[in-house]
Design an enzyme around this catalytic site. Structure first.
Site, PDB file in Angstrom:
ATOM      1  N   THR A  36      66.064 -25.640  74.368  1.00  0.00           N
ATOM      2  CA  THR A  36      65.911 -24.798  75.554  1.00  0.00           C
ATOM      3  C   THR A  36      67.278 -24.203  75.869  1.00  0.00           C
ATOM      4  O   THR A  36      68.244 -24.422  75.120  1.00  0.00           O
ATOM      5  CB  THR A  36      65.459 -25.637  76.772  1.00  0.00           C
ATOM      6  OG1 THR A  36      66.538 -26.521  77.124  1.00  0.00           O
ATOM      7  CG2 THR A  36      64.199 -26.432  76.480  1.00  0.00           C
ATOM      8  N   SER A  85      66.621 -30.941  83.359  1.00  0.00           N
ATOM      9  CA  SER A  85      67.492 -31.896  84.054  1.00  0.00           C
ATOM     10  C   SER A  85      68.220 -31.351  85.280  1.00  0.00           C
ATOM     11  O   SER A  85      68.964 -32.087  85.922  1.00  0.00           O
ATOM     12  CB  SER A  85      68.528 -32.438  83.064  1.00  0.00           C
ATOM     13  OG  SER A  85      69.431 -31.407  82.701  1.00  0.00           O
ATOM     14  N   THR A 100      57.422 -30.942  80.826  1.00  0.00           N
ATOM     15  CA  THR A 100      58.300 -31.636  79.865  1.00  0.00           C
ATOM     16  C   THR A 100      58.520 -33.091  80.264  1.00  0.00           C
ATOM     17  O   THR A 100      58.368 -34.000  79.444  1.00  0.00           O
ATOM     18  CB  THR A 100      59.663 -30.910  79.764  1.00  0.00           C
ATOM     19  OG1 THR A 100      59.455 -29.679  79.075  1.00  0.00           O
ATOM     20  CG2 THR A 100      60.681 -31.747  79.009  1.00  0.00           C
ATOM     21  N   THR A 125      66.845 -41.818  85.705  1.00  0.00           N
ATOM     22  CA  THR A 125      67.968 -41.448  86.568  1.00  0.00           C
ATOM     23  C   THR A 125      67.928 -42.221  87.884  1.00  0.00           C
ATOM     24  O   THR A 125      66.847 -42.601  88.350  1.00  0.00           O
ATOM     25  CB  THR A 125      67.918 -39.933  86.853  1.00  0.00           C
ATOM     26  OG1 THR A 125      68.760 -39.633  87.964  1.00  0.00           O
ATOM     27  CG2 THR A 125      66.511 -39.456  87.231  1.00  0.00           C
ATOM     28  N   ASP A 126      69.099 -42.388  88.489  1.00  0.00           N
ATOM     29  CA  ASP A 126      69.136 -43.049  89.805  1.00  0.00           C
ATOM     30  C   ASP A 126      68.469 -42.178  90.875  1.00  0.00           C
ATOM     31  O   ASP A 126      68.178 -42.652  91.973  1.00  0.00           O
ATOM     32  CB  ASP A 126      70.577 -43.391  90.214  1.00  0.00           C
ATOM     33  CG  ASP A 126      71.497 -42.175  90.349  1.00  0.00           C
ATOM     34  OD1 ASP A 126      71.078 -41.051  89.987  1.00  0.00           O
ATOM     35  OD2 ASP A 126      72.636 -42.357  90.813  1.00  0.00           O
ATOM     36  N   TYR A 153      62.655 -32.267  90.419  1.00  0.00           N
ATOM     37  CA  TYR A 153      63.258 -32.936  89.249  1.00  0.00           C
ATOM     38  C   TYR A 153      63.086 -34.450  89.344  1.00  0.00           C
ATOM     39  O   TYR A 153      62.527 -35.091  88.451  1.00  0.00           O
ATOM     40  CB  TYR A 153      64.749 -32.582  89.132  1.00  0.00           C
ATOM     41  CG  TYR A 153      65.523 -33.541  88.238  1.00  0.00           C
ATOM     42  CD1 TYR A 153      65.290 -33.591  86.869  1.00  0.00           C
ATOM     43  CD2 TYR A 153      66.467 -34.427  88.779  1.00  0.00           C
ATOM     44  CE1 TYR A 153      65.978 -34.489  86.054  1.00  0.00           C
ATOM     45  CE2 TYR A 153      67.162 -35.317  87.973  1.00  0.00           C
ATOM     46  CZ  TYR A 153      66.920 -35.348  86.615  1.00  0.00           C
ATOM     47  OH  TYR A 153      67.592 -36.241  85.814  1.00  0.00           O
ATOM     48  N   LYS A 157      60.843 -37.166  87.066  1.00  0.00           N
ATOM     49  CA  LYS A 157      61.409 -38.324  86.360  1.00  0.00           C
ATOM     50  C   LYS A 157      60.732 -39.614  86.847  1.00  0.00           C
ATOM     51  O   LYS A 157      60.461 -40.516  86.051  1.00  0.00           O
ATOM     52  CB  LYS A 157      62.922 -38.408  86.588  1.00  0.00           C
ATOM     53  CG  LYS A 157      63.731 -37.282  85.988  1.00  0.00           C
ATOM     54  CD  LYS A 157      63.689 -37.229  84.473  1.00  0.00           C
ATOM     55  CE  LYS A 157      64.434 -38.366  83.800  1.00  0.00           C
ATOM     56  NZ  LYS A 157      64.447 -38.206  82.316  1.00  0.00           N
TER      57      LYS A 157
HETATM   58  P1  NAD Z   1      70.515 -31.641  79.328  1.00  0.00           P
HETATM   59  O1  NAD Z   1      69.754 -30.670  80.184  1.00  0.00           O
HETATM   60  O2  NAD Z   1      71.932 -31.387  79.014  1.00  0.00           O
HETATM   61  O3  NAD Z   1      69.751 -31.824  77.936  1.00  0.00           O
HETATM   62  C1  NAD Z   1      68.365 -31.889  77.819  1.00  0.00           C
HETATM   63  C2  NAD Z   1      67.987 -31.634  76.374  1.00  0.00           C
HETATM   64  O4  NAD Z   1      66.556 -31.768  76.278  1.00  0.00           O
HETATM   65  C3  NAD Z   1      68.335 -30.224  75.882  1.00  0.00           C
HETATM   66  O5  NAD Z   1      68.910 -30.298  74.596  1.00  0.00           O
HETATM   67  C4  NAD Z   1      66.990 -29.517  75.826  1.00  0.00           C
HETATM   68  O6  NAD Z   1      66.922 -28.501  74.817  1.00  0.00           O
HETATM   69  C5  NAD Z   1      66.058 -30.686  75.517  1.00  0.00           C
HETATM   70  N1  NAD Z   1      64.672 -30.418  75.920  1.00  0.00           N
HETATM   71  C6  NAD Z   1      64.238 -29.917  77.105  1.00  0.00           C
HETATM   72  N2  NAD Z   1      62.898 -29.798  77.085  1.00  0.00           N
HETATM   73  C7  NAD Z   1      62.477 -30.253  75.877  1.00  0.00           C
HETATM   74  C8  NAD Z   1      61.209 -30.395  75.276  1.00  0.00           C
HETATM   75  N3  NAD Z   1      60.077 -30.029  75.904  1.00  0.00           N
HETATM   76  N4  NAD Z   1      61.142 -30.915  74.026  1.00  0.00           N
HETATM   77  C9  NAD Z   1      62.272 -31.267  73.364  1.00  0.00           C
HETATM   78  N5  NAD Z   1      63.489 -31.135  73.871  1.00  0.00           N
HETATM   79  C10 NAD Z   1      63.608 -30.639  75.128  1.00  0.00           C
HETATM   80  O7  NAD Z   1      70.326 -33.046  80.059  1.00  0.00           O
HETATM   81  P2  NAD Z   1      71.276 -34.326  80.082  1.00  0.00           P
HETATM   82  O8  NAD Z   1      72.197 -34.213  81.226  1.00  0.00           O
HETATM   83  O9  NAD Z   1      71.813 -34.578  78.717  1.00  0.00           O
HETATM   84  O10 NAD Z   1      70.210 -35.460  80.449  1.00  0.00           O
HETATM   85  C11 NAD Z   1      69.524 -36.183  79.440  1.00  0.00           C
HETATM   86  C12 NAD Z   1      68.624 -37.191  80.081  1.00  0.00           C
HETATM   87  O11 NAD Z   1      69.373 -38.070  80.913  1.00  0.00           O
HETATM   88  C13 NAD Z   1      67.572 -36.561  81.003  1.00  0.00           C
HETATM   89  O12 NAD Z   1      66.361 -37.240  80.811  1.00  0.00           O
HETATM   90  C14 NAD Z   1      68.110 -36.783  82.408  1.00  0.00           C
HETATM   91  O13 NAD Z   1      67.064 -36.892  83.332  1.00  0.00           O
HETATM   92  C15 NAD Z   1      68.852 -38.100  82.232  1.00  0.00           C
HETATM   93  N6  NAD Z   1      69.996 -38.324  83.129  1.00  0.00           N
HETATM   94  C16 NAD Z   1      70.991 -37.391  83.239  1.00  0.00           C
HETATM   95  C17 NAD Z   1      72.089 -37.650  84.060  1.00  0.00           C
HETATM   96  C18 NAD Z   1      73.233 -36.681  84.173  1.00  0.00           C
HETATM   97  O14 NAD Z   1      74.142 -36.895  84.983  1.00  0.00           O
HETATM   98  N7  NAD Z   1      73.284 -35.613  83.396  1.00  0.00           N
HETATM   99  C19 NAD Z   1      72.166 -38.871  84.764  1.00  0.00           C
HETATM  100  C20 NAD Z   1      71.116 -39.804  84.636  1.00  0.00           C
HETATM  101  C21 NAD Z   1      70.047 -39.508  83.799  1.00  0.00           C
END
Ligand code: NAD
Ligand code: TYD
Length: 345
Positions: A36, A85, A100, A125-126, A153, A157
């Site tokens: 994406t 995210s 998604t 996520t928290d 969001y 989750k």
């Molecule tokens: P990000 O948005 O940087 O990356 C998400 C990835 O998922 C991207 O590469 C995107 O192309 C891919 N994606 C989206 N929809 C998709 C689909 N339908 N099929 C396949 N791939 C798909 O997000 P991030 O910050 O790396 O977060 C990763 C995970 O960690 C998420 O689940 C998020 O909820 C969780 N999280 C993030 C944080 C943070 O601070 N960033 C903290 C806690 C938890």
């Protein structure tokens, strides 16, 4: 073993892939990602050279493609990072978040049942716990804190987390869930607070702080999150939830000031803009369980992590400039054009 990593072209997934390739070179990593706006294959350039790494462009909601990959690869472990995210985008357009984050999770778990895995791990996520008041610094999120979400969001989750627990209880799927606080570090998409402020400050652009900037987030260096997930996969107890966080609470405005100082930019770049709708005030994790059960502790202090992160962005200008110049630019105009305009008037 074979580890299927979804969403590995995004921020945390990519860092996790690099962590695993280094820490466990004996394991094979298969990454699927829809690529994406947030997924960038360039991020995985080095991993793609690795003989035990495979990438396929697959949407986790595409049942046929996901099942075909499971049939071929028979993964031992699935780690689901794939998600929409960004809270602000979920406020603009919730639909894709539900598709998604919830339905995609269902497809992955159905495949994990059809081709039995040793572990299905959901990266949560928290934010599923909602927020804490600023005047109660004694309160923290534990694994027992009720789920009480604020944004589309976090609700998506939370929906996925409930479904994961249902698949564990109803079908005996060997699941674990981790709920981490805000991450920062290399490869984070420059729509999130820290990389946005670094890239804008570098270009002498306004630094858009929502409201007064008093909201508190509990920041963790991404590698510490990756190490925690790795520990949960290898030593965590099936059916359990683990909170991940390093007791590093900071106000948004203080983070922005640190970035200005590090880049020798004036604080006059800080522009207070209209607040986010439903903006969560404070997140704060109690990491006692993962510390006591798995021995996990964060290793990177914020002052070192933020320095490393700033240096990384300065040294990888090409990486984020290409992103900022593309689809993201239209998004930026849409999200901030009006806000900045009203702040100027
Ligand atoms: P990000 O948005 O940087 O990356 C998400 C990835 O998922 C991207 O590469 C995107 O192309 C891919 N994606 C989206 N929809 C998709 C689909 N339908 N099929 C396949 N791939 C798909 O997000 P991030 O910050 O790396 O977060 C990763 C995970 O960690 C998420 O689940 C998020 O909820 C969780 N999280 C993030 C944080 C943070 O601070 N960033 C903290 C806690 C938890
Ligand atoms: P963000 O990085 O979007 O993460 P999350 O909302 O998931 O915690 O935002 C972190 C904090 O920074 C949050 O309180 C919102 C705030 N923020 C701003 O003040 N300005 C911005 O331009 C962005 C993107 C976030």
């Amino acid at each position: 073993m074979t580890i299927l990593v979804t969403g590995g072209a995004g921020f945390i997934g990519a860092n996790f892939i690099y962590y695993e390739l280094k820490a466990h070179p004996e394991d094979r990593i298969v990454c699927i990602d829809k690529l994406t706006y947030a997924g960038n294959l360039e991020t995985l350039q080095e991993a793609l050279k690795h003989p035990s790494f495979r990438f396929e462009k697959i949407d986790i909601c595409d049942r046929k493609a996901v099942f075909a990959l499971f049939e071929e690869e028979r993964p031992d472990v699935v780690v689901n990072f794939a998600a929409e995210s960004h809270v602000d985008r979920s406020i603009e357009d919730p639909g894709i978040f539900l598709t998604t984050n919830i339905l995609g999770t269902q497809v992955l778990m159905d495949a994990s049942r059809a081709y039995p895995v040793k572990r299905y791990h959901q990266v949560s996520t928290d934010e599923v716990y909602g927020d804490l008041p600023l005047d109660r610094p004694d309160l923290f999120f534990t694994e027992e804190t009720p789920i009480k979400t604020s944004s589309p969001y976090s609700s998506s989750k939370a929906g996925a987390d409930l479904l994961v627990n249902a698949y564990h209880r109803t079908f005996g799927l060997p699941t674990t869930i981790s709920r981490c606080s805000n991450n920062y570090g290399p490869y984070q998409f420059p729509e999130k607070l820290i990389p946005l402020m670094i890239s804008n400050a570098r270009a002498d652009k306004p630094l858009p702080v929502y409201g007064e900037g008093l909201n508190v987030r509990d920041w963790l260096y991404v590698e510490d999150h990756c190490r925690a997930i790795d520990l949960i996969l290898r030593k965590g107890k099936v059916g359990e939830v683990y909170n991940i966080g390093g007791h590093n609470e900071m106000k948004n405005i203080d983070i922005v000031r640190i970035i200005c100082a590090a880049l020798h930019k004036p604080e006059s770049l800080i522009t207070h803009v209209t607040d986010r709708k439903g903006h969560d005030m404070r997140y704060a994790i109690d990491p006692t369980k993962i510390h006591e059960e798995l021995g996990w502790l964060p290793e990177t202090k914020f002052k070192d992590g933020i320095q490393k992160t700033i240096v990384w962005y300065l040294e990888h200008k090409d990486w984020w400039e290409r992103i900022v110049s593309g689809e993201y630019r239209n998004y930026f105009e849409k999200m901030y054009g009006e806000r900045l305009q009203s702040a100027r008037n």
